[in-house]
Design a protein around this motif. Sequence first.
Motif, short mmCIF file in Angstrom:
data_model
loop_
_atom_site.label_atom_id
_atom_site.label_comp_id
_atom_site.label_asym_id
_atom_site.label_seq_id
_atom_site.Cartn_x
_atom_site.Cartn_y
_atom_site.Cartn_z
N LEU A 1 0.86 -1.19 0.00
CA LEU A 1 0.00 0.00 0.00
C LEU A 1 0.89 1.23 0.00
CD1 LEU A 1 -3.09 0.84 2.17
CD2 LEU A 1 -1.06 2.29 2.34
N GLN A 2 0.47 2.23 -0.73
CA GLN A 2 1.14 3.54 -0.64
C GLN A 2 0.08 4.63 -0.71
OE1 GLN A 2 4.31 4.40 -3.45
NE2 GLN A 2 5.11 6.00 -2.11
N MET A 3 0.17 5.56 0.22
CA MET A 3 -0.72 6.73 0.24
C MET A 3 0.14 7.97 0.19
SD MET A 3 -3.59 7.87 3.05
CE MET A 3 -4.41 9.48 2.95
N ARG A 4 -0.13 8.82 -0.79
CA ARG A 4 0.60 10.09 -0.93
C ARG A 4 -0.40 11.23 -0.93
NH1 ARG A 4 5.29 9.12 -5.58
NH2 ARG A 4 6.66 7.80 -4.29
N THR A 5 -0.07 12.27 -0.15
CA THR A 5 -0.99 13.39 -0.01
C THR A 5 -0.22 14.70 -0.08
OG1 THR A 5 -2.44 12.09 1.41
CG2 THR A 5 -2.69 14.46 1.52
N LYS A 6 -0.77 15.66 -0.81
CA LYS A 6 -0.25 17.03 -0.83
C LYS A 6 -1.42 17.97 -0.63
CE LYS A 6 0.61 19.34 -4.55
NZ LYS A 6 1.12 19.87 -5.84
N LEU A 7 -1.43 18.66 0.51
CA LEU A 7 -2.55 19.52 0.85
C LEU A 7 -2.04 20.89 1.28
CD1 LEU A 7 -4.60 17.04 3.08
CD2 LEU A 7 -4.96 17.53 0.66
N ASP A 8 -2.83 21.91 1.00
CA ASP A 8 -2.52 23.25 1.49
C ASP A 8 -3.07 23.42 2.90
OD1 ASP A 8 -1.23 24.05 -0.81
OD2 ASP A 8 -3.01 24.92 -1.72
N THR A 9 -2.24 23.95 3.80
CA THR A 9 -2.68 24.20 5.16
C THR A 9 -3.44 25.52 5.21
OG1 THR A 9 -0.58 25.28 5.69
CG2 THR A 9 -0.75 22.92 6.12
N ALA A 10 -3.96 25.85 6.40
CA ALA A 10 -4.78 27.05 6.55
C ALA A 10 -4.02 28.32 6.19
CB ALA A 10 -5.31 27.14 7.98
N ASN A 11 -2.70 28.33 6.41
CA ASN A 11 -1.91 29.52 6.09
C ASN A 11 -1.36 29.49 4.66
OD1 ASN A 11 0.11 27.63 6.26
ND2 ASN A 11 1.13 28.55 8.03
N GLY A 12 -1.80 28.50 3.88
CA GLY A 12 -1.39 28.43 2.48
C GLY A 12 -0.12 27.65 2.23
N GLU A 13 0.59 27.21 3.27
CA GLU A 13 1.81 26.44 3.08
C GLU A 13 1.46 24.97 2.87
OE1 GLU A 13 5.33 27.60 5.49
OE2 GLU A 13 3.86 28.67 6.71
N PRO A 14 2.27 24.26 2.07
CA PRO A 14 1.93 22.88 1.75
C PRO A 14 2.28 21.90 2.86
CG PRO A 14 3.98 23.50 0.67
CD PRO A 14 3.46 24.74 1.33
N LEU A 15 1.50 20.84 2.94
CA LEU A 15 1.77 19.71 3.82
C LEU A 15 1.78 18.46 2.96
CD1 LEU A 15 0.45 18.89 7.31
CD2 LEU A 15 0.07 17.21 5.50
N SER A 16 2.87 17.70 3.05
CA SER A 16 2.96 16.47 2.26
C SER A 16 3.07 15.27 3.20
CB SER A 16 4.17 16.51 1.32
OG SER A 16 5.38 16.62 2.05
N PHE A 17 2.47 14.17 2.77
CA PHE A 17 2.44 12.95 3.58
C PHE A 17 2.67 11.77 2.67
CE2 PHE A 17 -0.17 9.33 5.01
CZ PHE A 17 0.42 9.08 6.25
N ASP A 18 3.48 10.81 3.13
CA ASP A 18 3.76 9.61 2.35
C ASP A 18 3.79 8.41 3.28
OD1 ASP A 18 4.52 7.75 0.49
OD2 ASP A 18 6.24 8.85 -0.27
N LEU A 19 2.98 7.42 2.98
CA LEU A 19 2.92 6.18 3.74
C LEU A 19 3.15 5.02 2.78
CD1 LEU A 19 2.14 4.48 6.32
CD2 LEU A 19 -0.22 4.57 5.46
N LYS A 20 4.08 4.11 3.15
CA LYS A 20 4.35 2.96 2.30
C LYS A 20 4.45 1.71 3.17
CE LYS A 20 7.62 1.10 -1.11
NZ LYS A 20 8.89 1.33 -1.84
N LEU A 21 3.70 0.68 2.79
CA LEU A 21 3.71 -0.60 3.50
C LEU A 21 3.91 -1.72 2.50
CD1 LEU A 21 0.43 -0.13 5.62
CD2 LEU A 21 2.72 0.60 6.26
#
Length: 527
Positions: free
Chosen positions: A223-243
């Motif tokens: 499984l792999q989950m990748r996420t790129k989201l804008d935070t409330a102040n407009g700065e990006p948050l990235s997340f990566d999970l790999k199993l």
Amino acid sequence: MTPISAGLRIAPAYTAVQPTPAVVSTAAKPLAPIASSTVSLGQSPREEDTSTYSSRGVITVPLRYALEHDSQTKLSTKLLVGVQSSAIGSRLHGLGAALLNELVANGGQSFTQSVFAFAEGSQPSAEALKLQGNNLRQHPANAVNLSLTTASGTSIALTLASNEQGLAVSAEVQGGQLTSDELNGLASLADSFQAAITGLSEEPPRLQLGKLATLDPALFSSLQMRTKLDTANGEPLSFDLKLDDSTRKLSLQGPAGNVQLNLDTRDSSLLGKSAQRQAAISNYLSQFDAAQSRGKGDKNLVSLLKDAFVQLNSADDIGRPSTGRIPLLAAKDTVLLSGLADFSASISQTSQQPNSLRPTEMDHFDYQVSQSTKASGASPANRSVQQDQQAQLTAAYHTSLYPQESLANALLSQNYRYHQISDQSSSSTRLSYDNNVLVQASATQQASQNERVRTYANGALQSDLSTPRSVSESRNLLGLLTDLFERERISLRDRGLSILEAQLQSQRSQWQLQSDPAQLRQQPAQQ
């Protein structure tokens, strides 16, 4: 009645009216979109669009919404509702679960869907919507991607994409047909997938992996989950999970800093029983908290590491085959081990320069912790097992010289203390056998701390003090373990009851990782 045109559904006009944003030159597109209810998009409506004035005199435009494919499913409804929100959490609310459930409902057949806002009076074509949906999925401003491989080799790719113009999703299945068991397995992940999206889109972000961290190995191999989201102040948050069958990796990078966790899961014989693992997890969580308190680290970052550590280690509640390295051949080999998979973890907090008069005084928090285990020996009867745990903290922060004065005022008047932390700790355990007879059992714990504090009054250095502390303890545990093993043998013979784990619980502080020298001095005497 809702109008239908060229295979697409035109949703009724949204009741809210929108301020017309400033004109920005953009390249021509098949569809000239306008933002959802609370998002300004740099493009004006065309002259023929119906416009009105708000009470403040701002030109406003009613919006309508168009789906890429005519559909009345729950997923399409979620898209139509989400596109009318500006906050990314609201835009993606329920979409992850709806996407997985729709894939299951249609028997695992690939599909796409999207929705876009347009001004009253414009008429998008089905071809334009399809083109715009594909473009959004390929170039999203915010995106969530989930990829799975089944045990039989079929690959599944899910995509959620968002920008100011609309929302788009897709589900793609390649390499085979999904079985009923695999479809049921996917359905069971829907709520956890949505919870993970929801948690990451919150402020501050939270980690809610649920069943994503505990895949059934009989159904899914990776499984792999990748996420790129804008935070409330407009700065990006990235997340990566790999199993997969050899590792569990997690990384999160956002405005506050980075969190990394990597578990080596190749050798399941390292794993202890549930009580042993829970004791080790509890001790590690205490070490994380102690590091945060001592280095004044970001509590939310430390909470993310703690949540990741608990959730990824929870996968070991499921029996898994051992692969790869030399196995630990006997259950009692794990008595001096943590009972957890080997790992490395780190927190790196975004550095700050709060004192403009002394820019070299950086506030920061960096923490690393790891565990590694080695098994060796010429034969199973003549084997050795060693486990090393270690942690390191480097941090710096400012405090006001006067308790009643805020730090901002303290730095303005240059009445403050600047703290620098440098800590290290380690624990090493070793077991050795000669012809299946235990001949060595030892543990070494070490902890050192150093804090340097510079004190300034009205900008003048008043003191520069360092406070080092260091303790090292080495223990011969052969007699202790020999006694415990004998008690275990007698209990099993006479009562058929194992008592080893209960006896070990009160002894583990003698070989667990401990970062505070004062705590090492308080360890119980060897029994």
